[in-house]
Enzyme design. Sequence first.
Site, PDB file in Angstrom:
ATOM      1  N   LEU A  18     -54.236 -80.420 -50.566  1.00 48.44           N
ATOM      2  CA  LEU A  18     -53.813 -81.218 -51.596  1.00 48.44           C
ATOM      3  C   LEU A  18     -52.535 -80.550 -52.293  1.00 48.44           C
ATOM      4  O   LEU A  18     -52.523 -79.317 -52.518  1.00 48.44           O
ATOM      5  CB  LEU A  18     -54.839 -81.411 -52.589  1.00 48.44           C
ATOM      6  CG  LEU A  18     -56.124 -82.155 -52.170  1.00 48.44           C
ATOM      7  CD1 LEU A  18     -57.257 -81.782 -53.480  1.00 48.44           C
ATOM      8  CD2 LEU A  18     -55.951 -83.600 -51.936  1.00 48.44           C
ATOM      9  N   ASP A  60     -58.392 -76.938 -48.293  1.00 46.86           N
ATOM     10  CA  ASP A  60     -58.190 -76.137 -49.563  1.00 46.86           C
ATOM     11  C   ASP A  60     -59.116 -74.885 -49.628  1.00 46.86           C
ATOM     12  O   ASP A  60     -59.193 -74.284 -50.999  1.00 46.86           O
ATOM     13  CB  ASP A  60     -58.261 -76.852 -50.964  1.00 46.86           C
ATOM     14  CG  ASP A  60     -56.668 -77.869 -50.804  1.00 46.86           C
ATOM     15  OD1 ASP A  60     -55.565 -77.277 -50.891  1.00 46.86           O
ATOM     16  OD2 ASP A  60     -56.888 -79.197 -50.609  1.00 46.86           O
ATOM     17  N   GLU A  65     -61.646 -69.684 -55.906  1.00 46.25           N
ATOM     18  CA  GLU A  65     -61.724 -69.674 -57.432  1.00 46.25           C
ATOM     19  C   GLU A  65     -62.500 -70.838 -57.815  1.00 46.25           C
ATOM     20  O   GLU A  65     -63.323 -70.981 -58.714  1.00 46.25           O
ATOM     21  CB  GLU A  65     -60.537 -69.349 -58.049  1.00 46.25           C
ATOM     22  CG  GLU A  65     -60.832 -69.534 -59.606  1.00 46.25           C
ATOM     23  CD  GLU A  65     -59.510 -69.362 -60.457  1.00 46.25           C
ATOM     24  OE1 GLU A  65     -59.451 -68.031 -61.072  1.00 46.25           O
ATOM     25  OE2 GLU A  65     -58.479 -70.199 -60.400  1.00 46.25           O
ATOM     26  N   ASP A  66     -62.117 -72.050 -57.016  1.00 46.01           N
ATOM     27  CA  ASP A  66     -62.579 -73.366 -57.812  1.00 46.01           C
ATOM     28  C   ASP A  66     -63.771 -73.686 -57.283  1.00 46.01           C
ATOM     29  O   ASP A  66     -64.319 -74.609 -58.148  1.00 46.01           O
ATOM     30  CB  ASP A  66     -61.376 -74.422 -56.974  1.00 46.01           C
ATOM     31  CG  ASP A  66     -60.082 -74.230 -57.574  1.00 46.01           C
ATOM     32  OD1 ASP A  66     -59.946 -74.031 -58.882  1.00 46.01           O
ATOM     33  OD2 ASP A  66     -59.273 -74.384 -56.914  1.00 46.01           O
ATOM     34  N   ARG A  85     -62.608 -81.722 -51.771  1.00 45.50           N
ATOM     35  CA  ARG A  85     -62.977 -80.288 -51.861  1.00 45.50           C
ATOM     36  C   ARG A  85     -64.602 -80.186 -52.323  1.00 45.50           C
ATOM     37  O   ARG A  85     -65.114 -78.943 -52.223  1.00 45.50           O
ATOM     38  CB  ARG A  85     -62.240 -79.744 -52.941  1.00 45.50           C
ATOM     39  CG  ARG A  85     -60.668 -79.641 -52.613  1.00 45.50           C
ATOM     40  CD  ARG A  85     -59.918 -78.634 -53.430  1.00 45.50           C
ATOM     41  NE  ARG A  85     -60.524 -77.247 -53.053  1.00 45.50           N
ATOM     42  CZ  ARG A  85     -60.046 -76.264 -53.994  1.00 45.50           C
ATOM     43  NH1 ARG A  85     -59.187 -76.465 -54.768  1.00 45.50           N
ATOM     44  NH2 ARG A  85     -60.566 -74.819 -53.510  1.00 45.50           N
ATOM     45  N   ARG A 135     -59.498 -82.753 -62.797  1.00 45.42           N
ATOM     46  CA  ARG A 135     -60.415 -82.026 -61.705  1.00 45.42           C
ATOM     47  C   ARG A 135     -61.588 -81.577 -62.623  1.00 45.42           C
ATOM     48  O   ARG A 135     -62.562 -81.286 -62.096  1.00 45.42           O
ATOM     49  CB  ARG A 135     -59.924 -80.680 -61.128  1.00 45.42           C
ATOM     50  CG  ARG A 135     -58.816 -81.014 -60.361  1.00 45.42           C
ATOM     51  CD  ARG A 135     -58.968 -81.756 -58.900  1.00 45.42           C
ATOM     52  NE  ARG A 135     -57.635 -81.819 -58.225  1.00 45.42           N
ATOM     53  CZ  ARG A 135     -57.466 -81.015 -57.168  1.00 45.42           C
ATOM     54  NH1 ARG A 135     -57.995 -79.993 -57.110  1.00 45.42           N
ATOM     55  NH2 ARG A 135     -56.250 -81.167 -56.723  1.00 45.42           N
ATOM     56  N   HIS A 165     -54.578 -77.006 -63.383  1.00 45.22           N
ATOM     57  CA  HIS A 165     -55.731 -76.402 -64.034  1.00 45.22           C
ATOM     58  C   HIS A 165     -55.052 -75.625 -65.369  1.00 45.22           C
ATOM     59  O   HIS A 165     -54.169 -75.451 -65.566  1.00 45.22           O
ATOM     60  CB  HIS A 165     -56.200 -75.221 -63.030  1.00 45.22           C
ATOM     61  CG  HIS A 165     -56.767 -75.930 -61.811  1.00 45.22           C
ATOM     62  ND1 HIS A 165     -56.380 -75.671 -60.543  1.00 45.22           N
ATOM     63  CD2 HIS A 165     -57.816 -76.785 -61.838  1.00 45.22           C
ATOM     64  CE1 HIS A 165     -57.304 -76.241 -59.643  1.00 45.22           C
ATOM     65  NE2 HIS A 165     -58.182 -76.918 -60.552  1.00 45.22           N
ATOM     66  N   CYS A 252     -56.508 -68.611 -58.018  1.00 41.64           N
ATOM     67  CA  CYS A 252     -57.085 -69.203 -57.260  1.00 41.64           C
ATOM     68  C   CYS A 252     -57.666 -68.685 -55.913  1.00 41.64           C
ATOM     69  O   CYS A 252     -58.466 -69.287 -55.027  1.00 41.64           O
ATOM     70  CB  CYS A 252     -56.472 -70.572 -56.984  1.00 41.64           C
ATOM     71  SG  CYS A 252     -54.828 -70.769 -56.907  1.00 41.64           S
TER      72      CYS A 252
HETATM   73  C1  CIR Z   1     -55.862 -78.156 -54.730  1.00 39.97           C
HETATM   74  O1  CIR Z   1     -55.106 -78.978 -55.137  1.00 39.97           O
HETATM   75  O2  CIR Z   1     -56.980 -78.185 -55.023  1.00 39.97           O
HETATM   76  C2  CIR Z   1     -55.322 -76.910 -54.156  1.00 39.97           C
HETATM   77  N1  CIR Z   1     -54.226 -77.453 -53.234  1.00 39.97           N
HETATM   78  C3  CIR Z   1     -54.847 -75.962 -54.883  1.00 39.97           C
HETATM   79  C4  CIR Z   1     -55.845 -75.240 -55.725  1.00 39.97           C
HETATM   80  C5  CIR Z   1     -55.264 -74.202 -56.785  1.00 39.97           C
HETATM   81  N2  CIR Z   1     -56.627 -73.766 -57.519  1.00 39.97           N
HETATM   82  C6  CIR Z   1     -56.602 -73.206 -58.720  1.00 39.97           C
HETATM   83  O3  CIR Z   1     -55.302 -72.986 -59.340  1.00 39.97           O
HETATM   84  N3  CIR Z   1     -57.516 -72.712 -59.193  1.00 39.97           N
END
Ligand code: CIR
Length: 258
Positions: A18, A60, A65-66, A85, A135, A165, A252
């Site tokens: 993404l 992704d 971290e997410d 995700r 998100r 974020h 992340c």
């Molecule tokens: C996303 O859009 O989920 C990933 N391409 C990027 C996530 C980045 N995560 C973050 O800043 N904690």
Amino acid sequence: MYKHAIVRRPGKSSVRGLTSVDRGKPDFERLIEQHRHYTNALASLGLEVIELEALEEFPDAYFTEDVAIVTPEISVITRPGADSRRGETLHITDVLAKFRELKYITEPGIIDGGDVLIVDQSYVKRHCIVGLSARTNQPGAEQLCDILSEYGYQGDVVDVPEALHFKSSVNFIDSHTLLVTQTCFSLDCLAAYRKLVVPEGEEYAANVVWINGKVLIPDGYPGTQRLLEENGFQTIAMPVSEIAKMDGGLTCLSLRLT
Ligand code: CIR
């Protein structure tokens, strides 16, 4: 002090992850090189780096971290906001369960770890700040704050201004100092902290990671690096051009555990 970091090797599918920016497709080989540079930096700061296998079905998934919020007491497995995700969480539980008790965010909550800023040993208080974004929703934020309140954390929920974020714009650089973008400078829940503001045009550089006395910053942001160094912070500049093309940054790419 952080002792461990959990990272995941980017898969070949990572170039199809993404992204909201149009900076072009990342070069996979360079992305891998930048990821390796990052994991080497963590190791050089004394962390045991646990590198998980690439997950091709989740482009992704290397943004580890997410999928969890880790405090010294507990790991909370998130329910990521992006449909593509959501399944990533199944692949992080085994490794986290070795370190902490697990709790879970449940429907209708959604939350990405990138929206959660935790201060565990601040001179101010134990503090959890959750940003509401595309998100992360209110039920997700409330569930997390409820779970962490059992461990003495005060929860605050704020709107994420103009970024993917919350931690795209606000990060700790020691236990009571934040590096912030101008837009986040005046947030009430940050009033008690000392703040440094990234120069105009360098907003991306607010996404830094403070690890064991050093601040990892993206390279190519001289104003931010100077600001940090002049204020006594030791910085390590990291190449992240390919990761930035996928909306990612330094925080992340890992889950960090004390
Ligand atoms: C996303 O859009 O989920 C990933 N391409 C990027 C996530 C980045 N995560 C973050 O800043 N904690």
